[in-house]
Design an enzyme around this catalytic site. Sequence first.
Site, mmCIF file in Angstrom:
data_model
loop_
_atom_site.group_PDB
_atom_site.id
_atom_site.type_symbol
_atom_site.label_atom_id
_atom_site.label_comp_id
_atom_site.label_asym_id
_atom_site.label_seq_id
_atom_site.Cartn_x
_atom_site.Cartn_y
_atom_site.Cartn_z
ATOM 1 C CG HIS A 36 -0.237 0.003 2.538
ATOM 2 N ND1 HIS A 36 0.343 1.121 3.113
ATOM 3 C CD2 HIS A 36 -0.010 -1.006 3.429
ATOM 4 C CE1 HIS A 36 0.867 0.815 4.275
ATOM 5 N NE2 HIS A 36 0.685 -0.472 4.500
ATOM 6 C CB CYS A 51 2.035 -3.491 5.243
ATOM 7 S SG CYS A 51 0.443 -4.059 5.882
#
Length: 416
Positions: free
Chosen positions: A344, A362
């Site tokens: 992201h 992440c």
Amino acid sequence: MGWDRAGHGDTAGRPARRAVVRAMALTGVAVGGASACVKGSTAQADDDPTRRGGASRSPSAPVITIEPGGEAGAVAPGGRVTVRVDGGRLTEVTVRAEDTDSFAGELSRDESVWTSTALLGPGVRYTVSARAQGDGGRDAAESVEITTAEAGETFVGEYSPEKNSVVGVGMPVSIVFSKPIGDKAAVERGLSVTCEPGVEGAWHWMTHRDGRDRVDFRPKEFWRPGTRVTLRMSLSGVDNGDGLLGTQQRVVKFRIGDAVVTEVDVRNKTMTVTRNGEKLRAQPVLISAGKPGYDTWSGTMVVLGKVPDLRMDSSTVGIYGPEAYDIGHVKWDVQLTPSGTYTHAAPWNEGKFGRINYSHGCIGMSTADAQWFYDQVHLGDPVTVTGSAERTVDTNNGYGGWNVDWEAWKAGSALA
């Protein structure tokens, strides 16, 4: 995913009786629904003796027998349909029912007997239609309705990918069951995957993250782009080992798209993306992966889905205290695991990309790079992470089956 809901009821039923009907010669029969075509075309009836070499007497029409017959009442589920013809050969058999894709069967060598390989499910009304061509050239047709007794409880499988989808080369066939599967071998026998071109592949049983039984099918290596895959779920009438019967007859066809493969190098903090073997960028994407204590999973994960905007709340993945976060609008999110691993945009880490791993697991990057990656990948595209201090992602944490050695994967079949 596709999720089927089927009927419920009780397993009691009376034995099937034969329904033998001498069919009238016809000029045509309208049929539809799930079909098992044993021949491509059916000859038309011909009652004019002069068109059969001047015969003075019309030959008899063939006799079609369908078992169980329509007069048998509610028959017990779990049996097979048998269609026979006396004095001819079968040219078409169809078995139709609501919410049923296809009812597979096999034709005898002399084309006189068709037997379903699928089993009759509980609480279903089937219409069985058959056509035959007689030895003397006349056609016959017969149709019978069969109703099966209901069962107290049933089970279904929630499958992925969906019908007619286009998926990446890392996408397995995955089925999660609504009830525990005691007889995994019986259920696995009701499942098949075929593809064009053919590949070596195998089923592997595991426990889904929510505790339900799950079975995945994957090939030995990533799928080849353009492969057409067909999943057949012939689970109607199959006993799960605890007296629960399956209800599904499903044919799920999907296609493999381009080979979009991503490699994430945590040590060097870079990401490289190829499509069909060609790099999509001359220079790798600079990333920031998980920091110590929150290291990114190692191994191959598979894209599960993507959304352009997502709220990320650390409490949903068990992070509290000083490391907690709650960010309302995280952009260009590509999900890799149900446990919360995404790629992201991470503009709050600007200046760290390519230099410092500083996320909570992440794979973050600039907003522009995150949008670019979002546009390249789709369901089923593999993402492989190397250089991380974290252990390999679990097999059931998304589609982690690519991290299992091939021999070990095959050993996970109930039929191995």
